[in-house]
Design an enzyme around this catalytic site. Structure first.
Site, PDB file in Angstrom:
ATOM      1  N   TYR A  64      75.098 -45.973  84.263  1.00  0.00           N
ATOM      2  CA  TYR A  64      74.510 -46.031  82.924  1.00  0.00           C
ATOM      3  C   TYR A  64      73.349 -45.053  82.852  1.00  0.00           C
ATOM      4  CZ  TYR A  64      76.794 -49.527  80.104  1.00  0.00           C
ATOM      5  OH  TYR A  64      77.682 -50.175  79.301  1.00  0.00           O
ATOM      6  N   GLU A  66      71.456 -44.284  79.472  1.00  0.00           N
ATOM      7  CA  GLU A  66      70.923 -44.126  78.114  1.00  0.00           C
ATOM      8  C   GLU A  66      69.609 -43.337  78.158  1.00  0.00           C
ATOM      9  OE1 GLU A  66      72.578 -46.851  78.888  1.00  0.00           O
ATOM     10  OE2 GLU A  66      73.215 -47.968  77.101  1.00  0.00           O
ATOM     11  N   ASP A 241      81.830 -28.294  61.559  1.00  0.00           N
ATOM     12  CA  ASP A 241      82.596 -28.963  62.610  1.00  0.00           C
ATOM     13  C   ASP A 241      83.598 -27.934  63.127  1.00  0.00           C
ATOM     14  OD1 ASP A 241      84.476 -30.342  64.068  1.00  0.00           O
ATOM     15  OD2 ASP A 241      84.641 -32.024  62.664  1.00  0.00           O
TER      16      ASP A 241
END
Ligand code: DSN
Length: 478
Positions: A64, A66, A241
């Site tokens: 993890y 974050e 995009d």
């Protein structure tokens, strides 16, 4: 890299998987066989390198992380920092961008991160300002109501889905079409091309907060300089995009007015299409939006995928090599050869050709729907996808189009001569397929007839065409 090393790596991996769940190992092996044997013309797919694939299959998946590089909410992220920083550095260098955020898991994530970065940057919301400076606990219920009111119903102008835009550019069933007050620009019915005067007119009338450029089924270059001028004229933020054509930007086939990076305020992309990396997304921007973009987690994303960021770093390093520019140019040469081959044989193409990696065939000229054509081609070993054409009478499910693209076959090494042969195979299947009827005699949009022997013959010809260009030649699983 020796072929032996690649074979050993993938064989060993499958052996380890097989010991736990043999059916998964079998499916992975079968997928390689299927991909090797079919003529893959899906415009949004490619074949990532063995190094990119292997970078994803490891213990980075367990971590993890974050936060951002050097500022994490979990301990022990020094190695994740290394790969995230590398991926971002390669992205900045490759695209000439001031800032790169490589955490998005997909294209929709990248677009949501970009939308929220722009909303946070542009919308005058005292409540949001409080929330941004981490006084969230001080916000009253009235503040939260105000925040939703102030952020909701902002205006977005993007290309319509049937003209070739993407569902995340404001298509109603997508979250973008619900969170924004959305309008679309289309293409000129006579030419199929973007009419920049009409876009300017729509922008003047609608005054969007965000003008979106980019597409997933438009076979032409887009002039991003003009779109930026339109955005500036109405005070809109210009977002592009470039998911479909990022490889053509990376390979310097699209430069000047056709390179979105110097013209857009913010650019999003996936990493797995013409860019040939792992499945994932990315956001590029200037310094003004960098802080907001870096708040992608926790705004839109949960934990980043460190194994995928490692693979992004590998693939972006590959895209910075000189041979990637040759690859990108060959993608376009191949698409043009495919378009020419189809046109010479009588096909109708949206816009009459291509100048990027994709070709959109209007199969109504063959008396078929897109769905019938897609299935008949699949029966013949040719993998494509059905797609709407502008003002499509058959809607987004059955469609009237077949979208084909060359990034994958170009990775295998097929060239323009083989594209002409591919055009012959496609044209033969489409001319020999006939639309079927429902039980009550009405025309069916799904049923079709194609002689099975002919389909088998075409599939063999497709395999023959691929034979001199083995997929993953260094990987022998036998
Ligand atoms: N599904 C991708 C495509 O095929 O264009 C984009 O989301």
């Amino acid at each position: 890299m020796s072929h032996n090393a690649e074979s050993t790596a993938f064989r060993s991996a499958l052996e380890v998987i097989r010991a736990v769940e043999p059916r998964v190992a079998d499916a992975i092996g079968a997928e390689l066989t299927d991909q090797r044997e079919s003529l893959k013309l899906i415009a949004s797919e490619n074949y990532a390198s063995p190094a990119t694939l292997l970078a994803m299959g490891n213990w980075f998946s367990d971590k993890y992380a974050e936060g951002t590089v050097g500022r994490r909410f979990y301990a022990g992220c020094q190695n994740v920092d290394t790969v995230e920083a590398l991926a971002a550095e390669h992205a900045r260098e490759l695209f000439g961008a001031a800032h790169a955020y490589v955490q998005p898991h997909s294209g929709i994530d990248a677009n949501l991160v970009a939308f929220w970065a722009v909303l946070a940057d542009r919308v005058e919301s005292p409540a949001l300002k409080k929330a941004q400076v981490r006084q969230v606990n001080d916000l009253t219920e009235a503040d939260w109501f105000a925040l939703r009111r102030e952020l909701g119903n902002q205006r977005m102008l993007g290309m319509s889905l049937d003209a070739g835009g993407h569902l995340t550019h404001g298509f109603r069933p997508n979250i973008s079409g619900k969170m924004f007050d959305q309008r679309s620009y289309g293409t000129d019915p006579a030419t199929g091309l973007i009419d920049y005067d009409r876009v300017a007119e729509a922008a003047r009338e609608f005054k969007p907060l965000i003008l979106v450029g980019g597409y997933s089924a438009y076979p032409r270059k887009v002039n991003f300089r003009i779109l930026r001028e339109i955005a500036d004229s109405v005070g809109a933020t210009f977002m592009v995009d470039m998911a479909h054509f990022a490889g053509l930007v990376a390979g310097k086939v699209f430069t000047g007015d056709f390179d979105p990076v110097p013209h857009a305020h913010i650019v999003t992309t996936t990493t797995h299409k013409s860019l040939r990396g792992p499945r994932g997304g990315m956001v590029l921007c200037g310094p003004e939006l960098a802080d907001q973009v870096d708040r992608g987690c926790p705004m839109v994303l949960g934990g980043p995928l460190p194994h995928v960021m490692a693979a992004k770093a590998v693939a972006l390093a590959e895209a910075r090599r000189p041979d990637f520019a040759d690859y990108a140019q060959q993608i376009v040469d191949n698409a043009q050869a495919l378009a020419d081959g189809l046109l010479r044989r009588g096909a109708t193409l949206v816009t009459g050709g291509t100048d990027n990696h994709l070709v959109l065939i209007d199969v109504s000229g063959y008396g078929l729907t897109g769905r019938q054509a897609e299935q008949a081609l699949l029966d013949s070993g040719i993998v494509t996808n059905r797609n709407s054409v502008p003002q499509d009478p058959n809607g987004a499910w059955y469609t009237s189009g077949i979208r084909i693209g060359t990034p994958a076959l170009t990775t295998r090494g097929l060239g323009t001569a083989e594209m002409d042969q591919t055009a012959e195979l496609i044209h033969t299947v489409l001319t020999q397929t006939t639309a079927g009827a429902n039980a009550d005699g009405t025309p069916s949009k799904a049923k079709y007839t194609l002689d099975a022997d002919l389909a088998d013959k075409i599939a063999r010809q497709a395999t023959d065409l691929l034979a001199p260009h083995p997929l993953y030649p260094g990987i022998d699983l036998a």
